[in-house]
Design an enzyme around this catalytic site. Structure first.
Site, PDB file in Angstrom:
ATOM      1  CG  ASN A   1      -1.479  -2.154  -3.942  1.00  0.00           C
ATOM      2  OD1 ASN A   1      -2.193  -1.201  -4.238  1.00  0.00           O
ATOM      3  ND2 ASN A   1      -1.504  -2.718  -2.759  1.00  0.00           N
TER       4      ASN A   1
ATOM      5  N   GLY B   1      -6.441   1.895 -12.681  1.00  0.00           N
ATOM      6  CA  GLY B   1      -7.256   2.090 -13.879  1.00  0.00           C
ATOM      7  C   GLY B   1      -6.518   1.694 -15.147  1.00  0.00           C
TER       8      GLY B   1
ATOM      9  CB  CYS C   1      -0.916   0.043   1.209  1.00  0.00           C
ATOM     10  SG  CYS C   1      -1.956   1.518   1.169  1.00  0.00           S
TER      11      CYS C   1
HETATM   12  C1  FMN Z   1      -9.794   3.678  -3.917  1.00  0.00           C
HETATM   13  C2  FMN Z   1      -8.863   2.509  -3.878  1.00  0.00           C
HETATM   14  C3  FMN Z   1      -8.566   1.886  -2.657  1.00  0.00           C
HETATM   15  C4  FMN Z   1      -7.708   0.796  -2.593  1.00  0.00           C
HETATM   16  N1  FMN Z   1      -7.460   0.179  -1.395  1.00  0.00           N
HETATM   17  C5  FMN Z   1      -6.675  -0.931  -1.364  1.00  0.00           C
HETATM   18  C6  FMN Z   1      -6.474  -1.649  -0.158  1.00  0.00           C
HETATM   19  O1  FMN Z   1      -7.017  -1.323   0.881  1.00  0.00           O
HETATM   20  N2  FMN Z   1      -5.652  -2.737  -0.174  1.00  0.00           N
HETATM   21  C7  FMN Z   1      -5.031  -3.151  -1.321  1.00  0.00           C
HETATM   22  O2  FMN Z   1      -4.309  -4.124  -1.309  1.00  0.00           O
HETATM   23  N3  FMN Z   1      -5.226  -2.493  -2.491  1.00  0.00           N
HETATM   24  C8  FMN Z   1      -6.028  -1.403  -2.541  1.00  0.00           C
HETATM   25  N4  FMN Z   1      -6.227  -0.757  -3.739  1.00  0.00           N
HETATM   26  C9  FMN Z   1      -5.568  -1.254  -4.949  1.00  0.00           C
HETATM   27  C10 FMN Z   1      -6.491  -2.149  -5.760  1.00  0.00           C
HETATM   28  O3  FMN Z   1      -6.893  -3.264  -5.026  1.00  0.00           O
HETATM   29  C11 FMN Z   1      -5.808  -2.586  -7.057  1.00  0.00           C
HETATM   30  O4  FMN Z   1      -4.639  -3.308  -6.737  1.00  0.00           O
HETATM   31  C12 FMN Z   1      -5.434  -1.413  -7.935  1.00  0.00           C
HETATM   32  O5  FMN Z   1      -6.451  -0.440  -7.895  1.00  0.00           O
HETATM   33  C13 FMN Z   1      -5.178  -1.798  -9.391  1.00  0.00           C
HETATM   34  O6  FMN Z   1      -6.306  -2.365  -9.973  1.00  0.00           O
HETATM   35  P1  FMN Z   1      -7.365  -1.539 -10.868  1.00  0.00           P
HETATM   36  O7  FMN Z   1      -6.585  -0.790 -11.894  1.00  0.00           O
HETATM   37  O8  FMN Z   1      -8.277  -2.566 -11.429  1.00  0.00           O
HETATM   38  O9  FMN Z   1      -8.059  -0.609  -9.934  1.00  0.00           O
HETATM   39  C14 FMN Z   1      -7.105   0.331  -3.792  1.00  0.00           C
HETATM   40  C15 FMN Z   1      -7.399   0.944  -5.009  1.00  0.00           C
HETATM   41  C16 FMN Z   1      -8.271   2.020  -5.069  1.00  0.00           C
HETATM   42  C17 FMN Z   1      -8.556   2.651  -6.408  1.00  0.00           C
END
Ligand code: FMN
Ligand code: FAD
Ligand code: FAD
Ligand code: FMN
Ligand code: FES
Ligand code: FES
Lengths: 256, 303, 303, 256
Positions: free
Chosen positions: C192, C217, C130
């Site tokens: 992540n 995204g 994170c």
């Molecule tokens: C608003 C938000 C909050 C997130 N919170 C966490 C979290 O608490 N723990 C975690 O491992 N990843 C967290 N992520 C990361 C997502 O789980 C993911 O790894 C990342 O957004 C990439 O995927 P995506 O492009 O499909 O969103 C968060 C992402 C977003 C956008």
């Protein structure tokens, strides 16, 4: 003619069949320097999936009316979006780009072969040289009758020959199966644009028969004016840019 | 009149707008579109000691708000550059800078020695961050020791302004930035492309002949801004910001984050006249915000 | 009927579609939009041993084809999760997985011990990546030693399936992947968010209260695909692909690159029904390509 | 009413002034459960700069006609794009979201205060409760006369009071300078939506006078339905989501 990047007003958007549109652009600076085989690189506005410009060969250039037209076949998001443009709207275009086909001599017997969206430059080619010769033969191939577009236009500018894969119009088979190839040695020059496998087959026939042959390649492009080096094709002298060294190449230059 | 000039080491740029290597050819390809003399300077194609054919086609894939490239430093070598390109370019009065790559430290050094002799070229940009070549390239840029070794060796032979271009494909970009500063860099530019990949699901194949390639364009802007900000806070030499700059607002964001100048890359493909528009846009912004000297924007972010 | 089930260690997922932590709440927020039982599983909010208020507003910035967030793991702590959330969630039969974060190895271990007791939770996803918290978080995920230490310690107390979520903010993701595999991870998930930043040029301020935040995204998809491909070729445990997946085509690209399952994150914000559409889209694709078993897609990229 | 994500047909797009449009959506499932203060989250199609949805408060809900309308003020790319939608086109909308204002009692004297695009929920509020009471006062503030929109609509549903910063219509000054505040202690409840500084000033007056006051916040949103935790506001009980715990908050809950 200098290259430029301009917002051009759309004069017309004519739907030719399910897939293809003819789009006419007002272009105050077009002149007769534009060669068949050259292309315009069009920006697709307001698309989340289309970031780079899309290249299209000139289909027609009207120096008097100060306009040019492109034929755009819908194959993905960019072309779909472009085909939905309305007259009066503007599109950003970079033009003219690339090299053109060489000019045939007055008395030469010429075969123009177009497949798919590759028919576009063949029209400009035929139009440019029709006044100088009656010896232009135009061979167009498509899957089926409904995929053959602007045939009436082509009929005006040369002797039109057709093939379809399903035989619904013209001779059945690929362009290279057309009976004209039985007398191919009577031709002085072949110019072609279409899918690579088609052009390779034609190139081979031309080489075997020692006929001058130019092909127009459609490699994907990053810039369209020679600076990204993304559009290369291998040639006898190493990698060359399709957008500036081509899109037109003599088959002897290529590694086919 | 607002003051647009900025200094990178001994060089004064008439404005902060440069072009990114590999996206601007040798500059002359843009003659029909813009007046090159309106730019702060232009950084030309990545050049290597020996000619390179680059990678096989396809070398490009479009991605969301960006593109991947795997050109692989196609160029005719430094001698060809010096003999055939350089003389033509001396007619422009904007600063011309060449981007130099190599597979070995020795290659870098030999080429840098040759470039040191060019009177009308006040700087080189050392590319230790190209992700698209098997040997050298990024390998130097992702470790402090690697980066240091190249920069030290080139510094010995190159006497003018030495800009070192950093890779974003690292855990801590400030470490590398500090290492190259200590090794003698007069400026650092960042970012080069992020290593990425694209797949054609229908064909079940990678889109690039090399499988992976370098990501550029607006998609990388947030990462680039962050790294510029980090490096600005870590080194004393001027920072040149690169990555997804498409307009004057983007350029100003980089300057606020600490960039003394910016390079425009992929934007040139979309609009070959963009660089001049960015110069004008920065001027407009300064007038609207009553800022007389563009240097007042550098690192002026209020945090 | 095509076979959609895949295995992550001892768990069988009815299809490869999971949700990414922090983007799916506790799942129940989606009840109006989709039938949760259609998913392969759902990974809920990042949870920590102690409650956390998270960072100050603004925590979000829109970027080209993506967004930055700096939520900072706001949550009510693991005990609250166990007492108040978990019992409610046992009514769904899709696999529920909690994402666990910590500031110290001890925190991770204590929380993992508690989660080990939950009968209806077959796995945890260990978040060592994170970018939005000052202590712990990404710090563990960017070095082999750090990653190893957490994973080893948690492995001692957590007896079910242990998924470790990797950070993309590293020089060599395969190194970290191998380290966590050696330390006992049953699966790795990636990526992540990429550390990024956004600036408001008009206000001359960072947009996020924390200056930097995590990029997600479509913008990150090329980087994510590349890392999944690299890690797939480096480890034996199943890889879960994450990053910019917006539709079935994207999901299939990740599977071809080596992912056994995928997580959808930011896509849920744009379309809260997207996950079920992706399940359907994968089925369609398999039918069109005459693929009977989704496992045949995993790593099937022809290079 | 269940939340849903749907493509809704646009029935009308009325330009109200230079900046603002009223857009009417056909929504087969709207019912009278929709509360003033709730909002819809609209996807901006075909925009390279707008990735996330954009939230807008319900301005009007017509349960008989199965439609609702939003008032959208152009402030950036997303709102500009939405304001150019044509009737017949579709937009993807998630609705209804968020909590609403609480219902005043029949005999209570109520002041609704709207500033900028914050006037939208005040209309739905007034419409819902106008039949039950004659004691609704609506105070709207804007920079200048031309920024005051849909005044005739507001006149139908309550006693309308206006301010402008330049004095071109109504009383001169900010809403909080309006003379109605001299008799503020006669009001039982204040409901407001608008720029934060305006709402904070109103909240202070309400607190000082011990008047019940609800405000509707407009924090930027990632999702709009409580899963991203990006839209938080600090409250007495810690950070709360504006999209689900709000957008309506009692001022006593907030840390103002
Ligand atoms: C608003 C938000 C909050 C997130 N919170 C966490 C979290 O608490 N723990 C975690 O491992 N990843 C967290 N992520 C990361 C997502 O789980 C993911 O790894 C990342 O957004 C990439 O995927 P995506 O492009 O499909 O969103 C968060 C992402 C977003 C956008
Ligand atoms: C010099 C030149 C001239 C051209 N002239 C014309 C013309 O006159 N009329 C016309 O309709 N088209 C022409 N094309 C092709 C046209 O540029 C592409 O069809 C268009 O860029 C596709 O954009 P898209 O966004 O719709 O498709 P995308 O979504 O980008 O792609 C859709 C599918 O088509 C494939 N594809 C896209 N571009 C190419 C390509 N260049 N080569 C092979 N496969 C590709 C993609 O791999 C993908 O599978 C020309 C191309 C070049 C380089
Ligand atoms: C619950 C809720 C209800 C709303 N109701 C309405 C309504 O009924 N009518 C209406 O016109 N608008 C309303 N808004 C505001 C509206 O959502 C924003 O104006 C819109 O999202 C801006 O999108 P854009 O793409 O045009 O602007 P952007 O390009 O995203 O932003 C343009 C400028 O506006 C600022 N901005 C954008 N959104 C916000 C925000 N939420 N708070 C403060 N500054 C912001 C940005 O910082 C930037 O400076 C509401 C917002 C919320 C959260
Ligand atoms: C097609 C292409 C070729 C590139 N070639 C080089 C190169 O030769 N040397 C180099 O240092 N960077 C090269 N780059 C990287 C750019 O100079 C720049 O760092 C990167 O593209 C990020 O900026 P942008 O987002 O503005 O394009 C290249 C980029 C592209 C897109
Ligand atoms: S497309 Fe850029 S060089 Fe040809
Ligand atoms: S906007 Fe996502 S939780 Fe409120």
């Amino acid at each position: 003619m200098k290259k430029s990047v301009k917002d051009l007003i759309i004069l017309e958007n004519e739907c030719l069949n399910d897939d293809s549109h003819k789009i006419v652009f007002q272009a105050p600076d077009v002149d007769s320097d534009i060669l068949p085989g050259q292309f315009a690189n069009v920006l697709v506005k307001d698309s989340q999936t289309t970031f780079l410009r899309r290249p299209f060969s000139f289909y027609d250039v009207d120096v008097d009316e100060k306009s040019f037209s492109l034929i755009i076949k819908k194959v993905g998001d960019g072309t779909r979006k472009l085909c939905s443009v309305r007259p009066g709207e503007e599109l950003s275009v970079i033009y003219p780009l690339g090299s053109g086909f060489t000019t045939p001599e007055k008395d030469e017997k010429v075969l123009l072969i177009g497949g798919g969206s590759g028919i576009a430059p063949m029209m400009l080619m035929a139009k440019k040289f029709a006044p100088q010769t009656s010896n232009i033969h135009i061979l167009l191939g498509a899957r089926s009758q409904k995929d053959h577009i602007v045939l009436d236009e082509f009929e005006k500018v040369g002797n039109l020959l057709l093939t379809t894969e399903d035989g619904s119009i013209g001779e059945k088979g690929y362009v290279t199966n057309h009976s004209i190839f039985k007398e191919i040695s009577s031709f002085d020059k072949i110019y072609t644009c279409g899918p690579n496998p088609m052009m390779e087959a034609i190139g081979k026939i031309a080489k075997d028969n020692n006929i001058f042959c130019e092909v127009s390649l459609e490699n994907t492009m990053g810039c369209g004016f020679g600076v990204c080096l993304c559009c290369v094709t291998p040639t006898q002298e190493g990698n060359k840019c399709v957008c500036t060294d081509g899109p037109v190449f003599n088959i002897n230059e290529l590694k086919w | 009149m607002v003051k647009l000039a900025v200094n990178i080491d001994k060089i004064q740029l008439k404005n902060p707008v440069l072009t990114a290597s590999g996206t601007f050819g040798y500059g002359k390809e843009f003659e029909d579109f813009i007046d090159l003399d309106r730019l702060g300077g232009y950084i030309v194609k990545g050049t290597t000691l020996h000619p390179r054919q680059g990678n096989d086609y396809p070398r490009m894939a479009e991605t969301p708000a960006g593109m991947l490239n795997a050109v692989g430093l196609q160029n005719k070598g430094v001698d060809y550059f010096i003999d055939s390109i350089y003389p033509e370019l001396t007619k422009y009065n904007s600063h011309m800078i060449v981007n130099l790559s190599g597979s070995t430290v020795e290659d870098y050094v030999i080429a840098a020695e040759k470039l040191n002799e060019l009177e009308h070229m006040p700087a080189i940009e050392l590319n230790i961050s190209c992700p698209n070549v098997k040997e050298g390239g990024m390998a130097f840029g992702v470790s402090c020791a690697g980066a240091e070794s190249v920069v030290k060796a080139v510094r010995e032979v190159y006497k003018k302004t030495l800009i070192v271009k950093l890779s974003p494909n690292v855990t801590d970009v400030t470490e590398i930035a500090r290492a190259v500063e200590a090794a003698g860099a007069d400026s650092v530019s960042l970012i080069n492309t992020l290593l990425g990949m694209a797949v054609d699901a229908e064909k079940r194949k990678p889109i690039l002949s090399t499988v992976t390639g370098g990501l550029s364009g607006p998609a990388v802007k947030p990462v680039a801004l962050r790294m510029v900000w980090q490096v600005f806070n870590a080194v004393k030499v001027p920072v040149i910001g690169i990555g997804g700059i498409m307009n004057a607002t983007d350029a100003i964001e980089f300057m606020l984050a600490g960039a003394t100048a910016v390079e425009l890359g992929t934007a040139n493909f979309i609009d070959p006249a963009v660089t001049v528009k960015v110069v004008e846009g920065i001027e407009d912004y300064m007038k609207r915000h009553s800022i007389d000297d563009v240097n007042d924007l550098i690192g002026a972010l209020e945090v």
